[in-house]
Write a protein that holds these residues in place. Structure first.
Motif, PDB file in Angstrom:
ATOM      1  N   SER A   1     -37.068  12.182  45.650  1.00 25.46           N
ATOM      2  CA  SER A   1     -37.523  13.419  45.029  1.00 25.46           C
ATOM      3  C   SER A   1     -36.475  13.975  44.070  1.00 25.46           C
ATOM      4  O   SER A   1     -36.772  14.297  42.915  1.00 25.46           O
TER       5      SER A   1
ATOM      6  N   GLY B   1     -38.856  22.565  53.778  1.00 21.14           N
ATOM      7  CA  GLY B   1     -38.926  21.974  52.457  1.00 21.14           C
ATOM      8  C   GLY B   1     -37.953  20.867  52.153  1.00 21.14           C
ATOM      9  O   GLY B   1     -37.756  20.537  50.978  1.00 21.14           O
TER      10      GLY B   1
ATOM     11  N   ARG C   1     -39.425  17.104  50.196  1.00 20.75           N
ATOM     12  CA  ARG C   1     -39.869  17.018  48.794  1.00 20.75           C
ATOM     13  C   ARG C   1     -39.240  18.142  47.967  1.00 20.75           C
ATOM     14  O   ARG C   1     -39.878  18.713  47.088  1.00 20.75           O
ATOM     15  N   ARG C   2     -37.995  18.412  48.232  1.00 26.80           N
ATOM     16  CA  ARG C   2     -37.298  19.488  47.537  1.00 26.80           C
ATOM     17  C   ARG C   2     -36.992  19.114  46.099  1.00 26.80           C
ATOM     18  O   ARG C   2     -36.918  17.927  45.741  1.00 26.80           O
TER      19      ARG C   2
ATOM     20  N   THR D   1     -43.005  22.404  50.518  1.00 26.09           N
ATOM     21  CA  THR D   1     -42.739  22.024  49.131  1.00 26.09           C
ATOM     22  C   THR D   1     -42.825  23.192  48.156  1.00 26.09           C
ATOM     23  O   THR D   1     -42.014  23.306  47.232  1.00 26.09           O
TER      24      THR D   1
ATOM     25  N   ASN E   1     -39.703  23.772  45.908  1.00 28.74           N
ATOM     26  CA  ASN E   1     -39.946  22.953  44.714  1.00 28.74           C
ATOM     27  C   ASN E   1     -41.137  23.474  43.908  1.00 28.74           C
ATOM     28  O   ASN E   1     -42.002  22.702  43.509  1.00 28.74           O
TER      29      ASN E   1
ATOM     30  N   PRO F   1     -44.409  19.726  41.527  1.00 24.86           N
ATOM     31  CA  PRO F   1     -44.381  19.019  42.809  1.00 24.86           C
ATOM     32  C   PRO F   1     -45.488  17.973  42.877  1.00 24.86           C
ATOM     33  O   PRO F   1     -46.495  18.072  42.172  1.00 24.86           O
TER      34      PRO F   1
ATOM     35  N   VAL G   1     -49.456  18.685  47.888  1.00 17.27           N
ATOM     36  CA  VAL G   1     -48.106  18.308  48.311  1.00 17.27           C
ATOM     37  C   VAL G   1     -48.150  17.706  49.708  1.00 17.27           C
ATOM     38  O   VAL G   1     -49.108  17.841  50.420  1.00 17.27           O
TER      39      VAL G   1
END
Length: 432
Positions: free
Chosen positions: A148, A194, A197-198, A363, A367, A381, A432
Motif C-alpha cells: 500500500s 487502518g 491499507r494505510r 481505510t 487513507n 483507496p 475498501v
C-alpha cells in the motif's frame, strides 16, 4: 499539523528510501492474539497466504517497482523483536494477568519471517507466503502495509512540494471535519483499524496521535501494535477469518466443516477465558452461523461485523440473543466494514439504547485522499487483502456475507456453498 513540515518528513523518508514497515510490532494486534492460539495448537501446520487486489482498475505495477518491493520485503525478513518490544507484549494483560504465555514469548524471541514468492507482470503482483502457520501469518498485514505505501509513494513520486503540501492540508481538513462530527456524538467510540491499507506509516501515526489528543475516551486505541506501544494506547484486536478458514479446510467431512467455525471459538475460549470473547460470524455467512450456533455463545461479550449491511447484521445478532434469553443491551457489536464518520453516526442512532456498539475505523480513517489532488485520480483507496489460500495444499475458502468478498477457487467456493448454503448473502460493492 504543519503541512510543510510533514511534507519535508515525507521527502526525507523517500530520499533515504525508508522501509514502510520498520518493526515486527507494526502489525494488527490480532496477529499476536491469533498467533498464540496457532502456535499452541497448530505449530506444524503448513499454509500459504496470497495477495488479492479486488479493484480491477488498479495497476499496481505501474507505481510499485519490483526492486523496491523486494527490498522492502527483504528488509521485513531481517527484522527481529527487540527486548523492549517483547516486554510490551509480556505486559499486555487480560483479566489482570498476562495475555501472552512465556512459551509464546520465547517463540517470538527468535522469530523471523519466512521467504516469499514474487512475480510481477501485466499490472499485477503475484505475492505468496508459505510455510508453517505461526511464522507465515504475520506476513498478512506486513505485506499489505508495504504494498500500500509503495503504491502511494509511486503515485506521488513526481508531485511538487507545493502540491504535496496542498494534498496533506486537504486530507487533514477532511479528517478534522470527520472528527468534529464524531465529537458531537460522544456515545460513538472507535479504534484505529487502518494499518493494512494505510496511506503511509507516517500518516497513520499522525492521525492516531490527532485522535488521541482531541477525542479523549471516544478514541479507544489502535490495532497497530507498534503505535500502541510507542504512544501508550490500548492495543485492540481479537481474531480474523483465517482461523475458521484453516480449520474448515482441514475438516474431514461436511459435518465437521460446519462444526469447525464453532470449534475455533472453543479453542479461543480455552486460551483467553472470558475477557476476549468476541466472535466473527461471517466467514461462511452469518445467517447459517447463527442458525447452528451453540447456546453457550450467548454468554460471549459480542461479535465483530465485517461484511453485509451493518444494521441487518446487528439486528440478526440481537434477535438471536433474544431467542436465547439474553438482553441485547448487555452484548456488543464491533462494526468494522468500510466505515466512515457518517456511517458510524447512522449505525449508532439505530442501535442506541438497544444494543451496545463500537467501531473499528479502517481505510477511510488512515487513507482518505480521494480528490485531494484533482489532477491525480490514482490517489484513492482501493480494496486489497492478503488471505490464507491453502493448508497442506488444500484450498481455503471464505464465503462472506458479501458475495464480492468471497475468496478461493471457483469450484471450491461452489463446494462450500453446498455445505454452508447461500442464505443471507448478497452482492454488494466493495470500496475498501
Amino acid at each position: 499539523m504543519d503541512p510543510k513540515g510533514f511534507t519535508e518528513r515525507l521527502r526525507a523518508s523517500l530520499a533515504e528510501f525508508s522501509p514502510p514497515v520498520r518493526s515486527l510490532l507494526d502489525v494488527d494486534f490480532y496477529k499476536f492474539t491469533m498467533g498464540q492460539l496457532i502456535y499452541h495448537y497448530f505449530p506444524h501446520t503448513e499454509v500459504a497466504f496470497r495477495l488479492i487486489v479486488r479493484d480491477a482498475k488498479i495497476s499496481l505495477t505501474e507505481f510499485v517497482g519490483e526492486e523496491d518491493l523486494r527490498w522492502c520485503l527483504d528488509h521485513a525478513m531481517g527484522l527481529r523483536f527487540s527486548v523492549d518490544e517483547l516486554g510490551f507484549l509480556r505486559k499486555t494483560d487480560i483479566g489482570g494477568k498476562s495475555m501472552f504465555r512465556d512459551r509464546y514469548i520465547n517463540f517470538l524471541r527468535d522469530f523471523r519471517l519466512p521467504p516469499y514468492q514474487l512475480k510481477m507482470a501485466d499490472g499485477t503482483i503475484e505475492l505468496v507466503f508459505s510455510g508453517c502457520w505461526p511464522k507465515v501469518s504475520p506476513w498478512e498485514t506486513i505485506a499489505l502495509a508495504i504494498v500500500s505505501e509503495l503504491y502511494y509513494r509511486g503515485v506521488l513520486r513526481h508531485t511538487s512540494s507545493e502540491t504535496l503540501e496542498k494534498i496533506y492540508e486537504r486530507a487533514e481538513a477532511r479528517l478534522r471535519n470527520k472528527l468534529e462530527k464524531l465529537a458531537t456524538n460522544p456515545h460513538i467510540k472507535f479504534a484505529d483499524f487502518g494499518q493494512r491499507r494505510r496511506h503511509s506509516f507516517l500518516w497513520q501515526e499522525h492521525v492516531v496521535g490527532l485522535c488521541r489528543d482531541t477525542l479523549g475516551r471516544q478514541f479507544t486505541g489502535t490495532s497497530n501494535t507498534y503505535l500502541a506501544w510507542r504512544h501508550n494506547l490500548p492495543a485492540i484486536g481479537t481474531n480474523a477469518h483465517e482461523l475458521p478458514m484453516v480449520m474448515t479446510a482441514l475438516a474431514s467431512s461436511d459435518e465437521k466443516m460446519r462444526e469447525a467455525q464453532y470449534r475455533v471459538l472453543e479453542l479461543w475460549q480455552t486460551i483467553y477465558g472470558q475477557d476476549l470473547r468476541i466472535f466473527l460470524p461471517d466467514t461462511y455467512g452469518s445467517e447459517q452461523f447463527f442458525a447452528g450456533a451453540p447456546e453457550w455463545l450467548a454468554d460471549w461479550r459480542g461479535q465483530r461485523q465485517d461484511s453485509g449491511d451493518p444494521k441487518t447484521e446487528g439486528e440478526r445478532y440481537t434477535n438471536w440473543l433474544r431467542e436465547h434469553g439474553t438482553d441485547p443491551a448487555e452484548r456488543l457489536t464491533i462494526f468494522s466494514d468500510g466505515l466512515d464518520a457518517e456511517a458510524m453516526a447512522d449505525i449508532g442512532a439505530h442501535f442506541e439504547g438497544k444494543h451496545r456498539y463500537a467501531y473499528g475505523w479502517g481505510t477511510l480513517f488512515t487513507n482518505d485522499f480521494t480528490g485531494c489532488d484533482p489532477d491525480n485520480p490514482n490517489l484513492r483507496p482501493f480494496s486489497m487483502v492478503c488471505k490464507v489460500a491453502s493448508v497442506h495444499g488444500q484450498p481455503c475458502v471464505k464465503l462472506s456475507n458479501n458475495i464480492a468478498k468471497a475468496t478461493g477457487p471457483a469450484e471450491d467456493v461452489q463446494r462450500y456453498l453446498r455445505v454452508f448454503g447461500n442464505k443471507g448473502r448478497a452482492d454488494q460493492p466493495v470500496l475498501v
